[in-house]
Design a protein around this motif. Sequence first.
Motif, mmCIF file in Angstrom:
data_model
loop_
_atom_site.group_PDB
_atom_site.id
_atom_site.type_symbol
_atom_site.label_atom_id
_atom_site.label_comp_id
_atom_site.label_asym_id
_atom_site.label_seq_id
_atom_site.Cartn_x
_atom_site.Cartn_y
_atom_site.Cartn_z
ATOM 1 N N PRO B 40 0.836 -1.222 0.000
ATOM 2 C CA PRO B 40 0.000 0.000 0.000
ATOM 3 C C PRO B 40 0.863 1.262 0.000
ATOM 4 C CG PRO B 40 -0.080 -1.083 2.141
ATOM 5 C CD PRO B 40 0.711 -1.981 1.242
ATOM 6 N N SER B 41 0.342 2.295 -0.624
ATOM 7 C CA SER B 41 1.102 3.550 -0.691
ATOM 8 C C SER B 41 1.003 4.284 0.649
ATOM 9 C CB SER B 41 0.558 4.432 -1.811
ATOM 10 O OG SER B 41 -0.811 4.669 -1.592
ATOM 11 N N ALA B 42 1.974 5.167 0.883
ATOM 12 C CA ALA B 42 1.948 5.985 2.101
ATOM 13 C C ALA B 42 2.122 7.445 1.692
ATOM 14 C CB ALA B 42 3.076 5.540 3.031
ATOM 15 N N GLU B 130 10.389 8.877 -10.074
ATOM 16 C CA GLU B 130 10.716 9.827 -8.995
ATOM 17 C C GLU B 130 9.468 10.499 -8.427
ATOM 18 O OE1 GLU B 130 13.332 10.743 -7.225
ATOM 19 O OE2 GLU B 130 14.532 9.175 -8.157
ATOM 20 N N MET B 131 8.588 10.937 -9.348
ATOM 21 C CA MET B 131 7.391 11.660 -8.891
ATOM 22 C C MET B 131 6.469 10.743 -8.092
ATOM 23 S SD MET B 131 6.149 14.377 -11.735
ATOM 24 C CE MET B 131 6.704 13.659 -13.265
ATOM 25 N N ALA B 132 6.265 9.529 -8.625
ATOM 26 C CA ALA B 132 5.399 8.572 -7.915
ATOM 27 C C ALA B 132 5.967 8.295 -6.527
ATOM 28 C CB ALA B 132 5.294 7.283 -8.720
ATOM 29 N N ARG B 133 7.289 8.156 -6.468
ATOM 30 C CA ARG B 133 7.946 7.856 -5.192
ATOM 31 C C ARG B 133 7.752 9.002 -4.204
ATOM 32 N NH1 ARG B 133 12.935 6.798 -7.112
ATOM 33 N NH2 ARG B 133 12.137 4.965 -8.146
ATOM 34 N N SER B 134 7.782 10.246 -4.720
ATOM 35 C CA SER B 134 7.622 11.389 -3.810
ATOM 36 C C SER B 134 6.221 11.429 -3.198
ATOM 37 C CB SER B 134 7.931 12.703 -4.544
ATOM 38 O OG SER B 134 6.938 12.958 -5.501
ATOM 39 N N PHE B 135 5.275 10.724 -3.849
ATOM 40 C CA PHE B 135 3.920 10.642 -3.286
ATOM 41 C C PHE B 135 3.693 9.302 -2.563
ATOM 42 C CE2 PHE B 135 3.312 14.074 -6.275
ATOM 43 C CZ PHE B 135 2.463 14.932 -5.580
#
Lengths: 245, 203
Positions: B40-42, B130-135
């Motif tokens: 799951p994303s955080a 990178e962008m996905a990771r920052s979210f």
Amino acid sequence: MESTMTANSTAMDDEAIAAIRIVERAEERYRTRVLRLAEDTDRMFGWLMLGQWAFAMLIALVLSPPAFSGKGGNLSLPLAFGFGGLLASLPVYLAFRQPGRPLTRHVIAAAQMLWSALLIHLTGGRIETHFHVFGSLAFLAFYRDWRVLLTATLVVATEHFLRGIFWPESVYGIVNPEWWRFLEHAFWVLFCDAFLVWSCVRGLQSIRELVEHGAQMEALAQSAWTQIAAFEGVKPSAVAAAARG
Amino acid sequence: MEVCGLFRAWMRTLALSLWIVAVSTSVAWTWHYKTTPGRPSAPPHAWPTSANVRHSGTTLLVALHPLCTCSEATISELARLMASVHDQPTPTVYALIYDYHPRTSIEESSLWRRAAAIPGVIAMRDADGEMARSFGAETSGDVIAYSADGVLLFHGGLTAARGHEGDSFGRQRLLAVLRGNTPDRRDSPVFGCNMNELAKGST
């Protein structure tokens, strides 16, 4: 007086024997035709299974690369090759080695419905692929055996029921569906079945009527040849041969 | 003769039983695999000021990897979602397409074309994710929604299983959020491939 009664009795016996022969001949031909129908349909499904296997691999290669990729690998192709091959194996063997047996068509019916499930997975659950279920039911009706449709329906209902229990969201889109939700899906299969079962029963009745009619016609022709032969003083077989030209 | 017949019947029963067991196991494995969610994303609870994406009104971010066809199902569901909210104030939707530096440009992938073809969706190149990771998004198909004032509204997937189109409670919840209603939950499991592991496999 007594001789007249004996003659009448002999004539009645002959008529009864002739009627029994008509029934026996019709029954034998009915069984032969139904068996040939089952054998032909088994072989058709044998080729269909192989075709579906090739199609599944084509989908995995063309439409869904690399679906099911968990860790960079493509699991679609192994699934289509392995599971597809497994699914086709026994039905294909039975279709070509033991066509016409009841077990063969029931195994084919079960496998055919699971082919629908596999193709739905491989195409990413596309609504259009769900038509395969109903097309398959129509193909299975070629057997003119309603019990085959029952097997197919039980497989669909069981698969939905078990998925509804263990993986509810994948089949109903929600986590806690009512326990009877699988019946809603099975209803449309049963709706289709109702008409296909009726057509199977009607199809068998038509075959029976056809063979009975044929047997009656043959008996009538044979009787006519016997009478002509008696009149002409020749063997009935000679009259029959002359009639055939 | 009779023994031979019995042996054949026994072999037939054995073959049939083995086939049933093997087919049932394959079906169960497939469904277990398809319905095992990704990590799951955080996402941050407020729109990060350091983000390289412009926040404009209600904003949705959809993290997608071109090598994962679970992404294709997400795109189909996103198209259905956008069609469902055409009568609402249109949210700003960014499809962040993971650029793993393939030989051909990522803009030529079918995923990019499909995402860009959805009215109201802006396809964006996301170099190495990178962008996905920052979210906080790691799984392809993860959707993160922020309100006009930058508050996290929803995060999760739109599909009911890996690469499987159809109704899902993730889509229902996001739809409720976009219509201004209160959903029962503001998250959902994401059924997709881990983008970082895909990246390792593709290099």
